[in-house]
Design a protein around this motif. Structure first.
Motif, PDB file in Angstrom:
ATOM      1  N   ALA A 105       0.916  -1.090  -0.183  1.00 52.17           N
ATOM      2  CA  ALA A 105       0.135   0.101  -0.036  1.00 52.17           C
ATOM      3  C   ALA A 105       0.936   1.256  -0.260  1.00 52.17           C
ATOM      4  CB  ALA A 105      -0.832  -0.194   1.145  1.00 52.17           C
ATOM      5  N   MET A 106       1.823   1.101   0.832  1.00 51.45           N
ATOM      6  CA  MET A 106       2.879   2.538   0.850  1.00 51.45           C
ATOM      7  C   MET A 106       3.640   2.606  -0.703  1.00 51.45           C
ATOM      8  SD  MET A 106       4.964   2.188   4.245  1.00 51.45           S
ATOM      9  CE  MET A 106       4.235   1.984   5.943  1.00 51.45           C
ATOM     10  N   ARG A 107       3.919   1.458  -1.237  1.00 51.87           N
ATOM     11  CA  ARG A 107       4.405   1.558  -2.721  1.00 51.87           C
ATOM     12  C   ARG A 107       3.484   1.967  -3.717  1.00 51.87           C
ATOM     13  NH1 ARG A 107       9.192  -1.653  -3.367  1.00 51.87           N
ATOM     14  NH2 ARG A 107       8.968  -0.861  -5.639  1.00 51.87           N
ATOM     15  N   ALA A 108       2.448   1.683  -3.473  1.00 52.26           N
ATOM     16  CA  ALA A 108       1.214   2.077  -4.297  1.00 52.26           C
ATOM     17  C   ALA A 108       0.717   3.732  -4.096  1.00 52.26           C
ATOM     18  CB  ALA A 108       0.067   1.299  -4.306  1.00 52.26           C
ATOM     19  N   GLY A 109       1.354   4.366  -3.122  1.00 48.05           N
ATOM     20  CA  GLY A 109       1.040   5.718  -2.606  1.00 48.05           C
ATOM     21  C   GLY A 109      -0.228   5.720  -1.994  1.00 48.05           C
ATOM     22  N   ALA A 110      -0.744   4.557  -1.658  1.00 50.32           N
ATOM     23  CA  ALA A 110      -2.105   4.710  -0.913  1.00 50.32           C
ATOM     24  C   ALA A 110      -2.001   5.427   0.647  1.00 50.32           C
ATOM     25  CB  ALA A 110      -2.729   3.217  -0.744  1.00 50.32           C
ATOM     26  N   VAL A 111      -0.711   5.111   0.984  1.00 48.47           N
ATOM     27  CA  VAL A 111      -0.450   5.580   2.336  1.00 48.47           C
ATOM     28  C   VAL A 111       1.091   6.126   2.422  1.00 48.47           C
ATOM     29  CG1 VAL A 111      -2.317   3.936   3.655  1.00 48.47           C
ATOM     30  CG2 VAL A 111       0.176   3.292   3.285  1.00 48.47           C
TER      31      VAL A 111
END
Ligand code: FMN
Length: 122
Positions: A45-51
């Motif tokens: 999720a971090m890598r996807a920019g979601a958080v």
């Protein structure tokens, strides 16, 4: 990640919950796959920019360097030990030694190189 998972056991003689508080925190090796899954999903999720990107500290059932490596490959920048310390107070130094060997055996020259390596994009 992660804290304990809520558990409950029933005393089959009294037919009531074993624990005075009814439920209790389950820790140790049984929860490791849940913890590794959490680290993996939050890292993704971090890598996807979601958080927002922050370092992940992985915890839950680590008893060996191999266990620690699993968390690192899933995306943890560091790991922590809990329940294992009750039986093996020397575990932190042992696990560190084992982790260093496990990294070297896989041709990693730093911990950094292994972080998140389980993800398809890495
Ligand atoms: C006896 C005991 C007390 C704990 N106390 C706390 C606490 O006060 N605060 C907290 O955030 N987690 C607490 N935890 C959870 C641990 O920090 C850890 O997240 C969890 O036990 C999973 O790691 P482990 O399997 O290596 O023990 C406690 C765990 C145990 C077994």
């Amino acid at each position: 990640m992660i804290n304990t998972l809520l558990g409950l056991t029933v005393d089959t003689e009294t037919m009531r919950p074993h624990l005075a508080g009814t439920t209790g925190g389950l820790s140790g090796p049984a929860i490791r796959p849940v913890a590794v899954r959490c680290v993996y999903q939050v890292y993704a999720a971090m890598r996807a920019g979601a958080v927002r990107q922050v370092p992940i500290l992985g915890m839950g059932g680590i008893t060996s360097g191999r266990d620690a490596l699993e968390f690192v490959l899933a995306g943890a920048s560091g790991v922590a030990l809990g329940t294992v310390l009750f039986n093996d107070p020397g575990a932190p130094l042992r696990v560190l030694d084992e982790l260093e060997s496990a990294l070297a055996a896989r041709d990693f020259t730093s911990l950094q190189q292994a972080i998140g390596r389980a993800h398809p994009t890495n």
